[in-house]
Write a protein that holds these residues in place. Sequence first.
Motif, mmCIF file in Angstrom:
data_model
loop_
_atom_site.group_PDB
_atom_site.id
_atom_site.type_symbol
_atom_site.label_atom_id
_atom_site.label_comp_id
_atom_site.label_asym_id
_atom_site.label_seq_id
_atom_site.Cartn_x
_atom_site.Cartn_y
_atom_site.Cartn_z
ATOM 1 N N VAL A 156 118.416 111.533 8.275
ATOM 2 C CA VAL A 156 117.130 111.659 7.583
ATOM 3 C C VAL A 156 117.271 111.707 6.062
ATOM 4 C CG1 VAL A 156 115.890 112.640 9.552
ATOM 5 C CG2 VAL A 156 117.000 114.193 7.936
ATOM 6 N N HIS A 157 118.318 111.095 5.532
ATOM 7 C CA HIS A 157 118.509 110.941 4.094
ATOM 8 C C HIS A 157 118.562 109.450 3.752
ATOM 9 C CE1 HIS A 157 119.733 115.191 4.138
ATOM 10 N NE2 HIS A 157 119.611 115.179 2.831
ATOM 11 N N GLY A 158 118.376 109.146 2.484
ATOM 12 C CA GLY A 158 118.540 107.782 2.011
ATOM 13 C C GLY A 158 117.718 106.788 2.816
ATOM 14 N N SER A 159 118.368 105.733 3.245
ATOM 15 C CA SER A 159 117.683 104.699 4.027
ATOM 16 C C SER A 159 117.260 105.191 5.398
ATOM 17 C CB SER A 159 118.606 103.485 4.190
ATOM 18 O OG SER A 159 119.805 103.857 4.863
ATOM 19 N N ARG A 160 117.710 106.376 5.809
ATOM 20 C CA ARG A 160 117.403 106.918 7.126
ATOM 21 C C ARG A 160 116.223 107.889 7.103
ATOM 22 N NH1 ARG A 160 123.126 108.949 9.528
ATOM 23 N NH2 ARG A 160 121.894 108.848 11.453
ATOM 24 N N ARG A 161 115.658 108.123 5.944
ATOM 25 C CA ARG A 161 114.617 109.164 5.832
ATOM 26 C C ARG A 161 113.295 108.680 6.404
ATOM 27 N NH1 ARG A 161 114.922 106.705 0.841
ATOM 28 N NH2 ARG A 161 112.936 106.229 -0.181
ATOM 29 N N PRO A 162 112.583 109.530 7.135
ATOM 30 C CA PRO A 162 111.273 109.165 7.689
ATOM 31 C C PRO A 162 110.114 109.525 6.777
ATOM 32 C CG PRO A 162 112.037 111.186 8.696
ATOM 33 C CD PRO A 162 113.109 110.759 7.729
ATOM 34 N N SER A 163 110.393 110.188 5.641
ATOM 35 C CA SER A 163 109.332 110.574 4.712
ATOM 36 C C SER A 163 109.832 110.354 3.287
ATOM 37 C CB SER A 163 108.928 112.039 4.928
ATOM 38 O OG SER A 163 110.020 112.898 4.695
ATOM 39 N N ARG A 164 108.983 110.619 2.327
ATOM 40 C CA ARG A 164 109.320 110.326 0.932
ATOM 41 C C ARG A 164 110.511 111.135 0.443
ATOM 42 N NH1 ARG A 164 107.745 112.497 -3.867
ATOM 43 N NH2 ARG A 164 106.342 113.932 -2.790
ATOM 44 N N LEU A 165 110.588 112.389 0.834
ATOM 45 C CA LEU A 165 111.664 113.269 0.385
ATOM 46 C C LEU A 165 112.830 113.204 1.357
ATOM 47 C CD1 LEU A 165 112.804 115.459 -1.499
ATOM 48 C CD2 LEU A 165 111.617 117.172 -0.091
ATOM 49 N N GLY A 166 113.957 112.690 0.903
ATOM 50 C CA GLY A 166 115.129 112.613 1.763
ATOM 51 C C GLY A 166 115.623 113.989 2.166
ATOM 52 N N GLY A 167 115.880 114.170 3.449
ATOM 53 C CA GLY A 167 116.413 115.436 3.949
ATOM 54 C C GLY A 167 115.368 116.464 4.294
ATOM 55 N N GLU A 168 114.086 116.158 4.076
ATOM 56 C CA GLU A 168 113.031 117.146 4.316
ATOM 57 C C GLU A 168 113.044 117.652 5.751
ATOM 58 O OE1 GLU A 168 108.301 117.606 3.218
ATOM 59 O OE2 GLU A 168 109.104 115.613 3.621
ATOM 60 N N GLN A 169 113.324 116.780 6.702
ATOM 61 C CA GLN A 169 113.336 117.178 8.108
ATOM 62 C C GLN A 169 114.639 117.886 8.480
ATOM 63 O OE1 GLN A 169 112.587 114.112 6.991
ATOM 64 N NE2 GLN A 169 110.378 114.224 7.266
ATOM 65 N N PHE A 170 115.634 117.825 7.620
ATOM 66 C CA PHE A 170 116.937 118.432 7.898
ATOM 67 C C PHE A 170 116.882 119.946 7.699
ATOM 68 C CE2 PHE A 170 121.482 116.807 7.989
ATOM 69 C CZ PHE A 170 122.071 118.021 8.251
ATOM 70 N N LEU A 171 116.268 120.367 6.598
ATOM 71 C CA LEU A 171 116.304 121.781 6.226
ATOM 72 C C LEU A 171 114.917 122.394 6.129
ATOM 73 C CD1 LEU A 171 119.099 121.754 3.480
ATOM 74 C CD2 LEU A 171 119.284 122.270 5.903
ATOM 75 N N GLY A 172 113.985 121.927 6.939
ATOM 76 C CA GLY A 172 112.644 122.484 6.925
ATOM 77 C C GLY A 172 112.504 123.686 7.840
ATOM 78 N N PHE A 173 111.269 124.164 7.948
ATOM 79 C CA PHE A 173 111.001 125.336 8.774
ATOM 80 C C PHE A 173 111.111 125.016 10.263
ATOM 81 C CE2 PHE A 173 108.119 128.645 10.586
ATOM 82 C CZ PHE A 173 108.849 129.751 10.167
ATOM 83 N N ASP A 174 110.999 123.738 10.633
ATOM 84 C CA ASP A 174 111.250 123.350 12.019
ATOM 85 C C ASP A 174 112.751 123.461 12.272
ATOM 86 O OD1 ASP A 174 108.755 122.546 13.348
ATOM 87 O OD2 ASP A 174 108.624 121.109 11.702
#
Length: 433
Positions: free
Chosen positions: A242-260
Amino acid sequence: MTMALRPNRTSPDPDAQLEDVTAVSEEEEAGSITLVNRVEKGLARMPLARLTTVGPRTARWAIQAVLTEAGHIPGAPKIRMTAALAGQVAMDEAVVALMQGPSRFPRRADYHRVSAELEEAAALFEQRGWLDDPRSYHDDPRPLADVVSTWGWALGQRYRRISWDSDFHARPEEPGAERWEAFQQNHTASAWVLEHDDGPRPWVVCVHGFGTGAAVADMITFRAQHLHHDLGWNVAAIVLPVHGSRRPSRLGGEQFLGFDMMNGVHALAQSAWDMRRLLSWVRAQDPTSVVLHGVSLGGYVASLTTCLDGDLDAAIAGIPVSDFPGLFSHQAPQHVRERSVEHGILEGNAERVYRAVSPLAMPTLVPFEKRFIFAGLGDRMAVPSQTQALWHHWEEPTISWFPGNHVGYLWSKKVAGFVDGILEDVTPSPLDD
């Protein structure tokens, strides 16, 4: 490195935010929120007001670091306060303050959902034996053989981009698995590579930090052109899930270290999986040596990978994170932390579930003399206690502390010399022949 408090949301929901503000008001009327929490939430709604906390927090850190025993970091040199160090600490504190806006706070429903997912996961992980034996949580991937190659340019440097099917899938019975699998771009793993074309060379495999994953940024992070041209190494740098070219949203890594927080479990498991496949590909290139080097989030991923693959000539964990629930607890605003504890997220199931992907819950397979760490004395993002935990778990190997903040290693001659020395000791530079 800062934890992204925002839960997984595809778009802002003003009505839901208004509902949460109303809920908070009701709690305040009932007396369940302290005065400190009210002030904290008020400041959070004003970005410039949040920055007013930077000065007092920096001053408090400086006083504690210089004048109190509590500020001393065991195993580290005594902190000598300078204007440059104080400025770097203030830089970290400003980043943390700006990241703590109300749009990033969990809503009431998020606490219930995340708590339920972690409770279900803890029961499943206990039943499967993954908490007693975290290594058993990680399946062994197939060696990586077939990659797709393209070419790119960054900083005047031509590089090869390789991509492949990650082949990682969260187990469907795990909470949050369906959500993680829905990130379609994340199923394609990738790395950028700098190679010499004159026969076998040593390889350094790099793991970037949170929010990056672009060649131009990561070449600077790892001084890749210096390692490649001056020291004669080949360089391979992975793009984390979920970073770089693999990110599903504008901010890379947001899904990696979020509250989920189950996202983080899947992200770390996939990171270790992808790293092991990339290492298998590097070993197929007939390397003379292989060194794994990660920074920040990449330091966590690198140290986790060494629990699963110890066939390395050195492992370098730079400004490493080692305990995500602990980091979340440290960085979260007080009201978020308190509600997370009330719902059994922190000081409960998060710590239990994260054992399955924790480098502190498994022995590293890399021999003692091949373990190395560097960290910043003034790091307010991956705070020194994170480094201390990994250093102790690794049986106190060689460590280099530099007088700087989280990103201070980028201009630290001490860190540059430390990393170069490790690589030169592993194998003499081909350019010396």
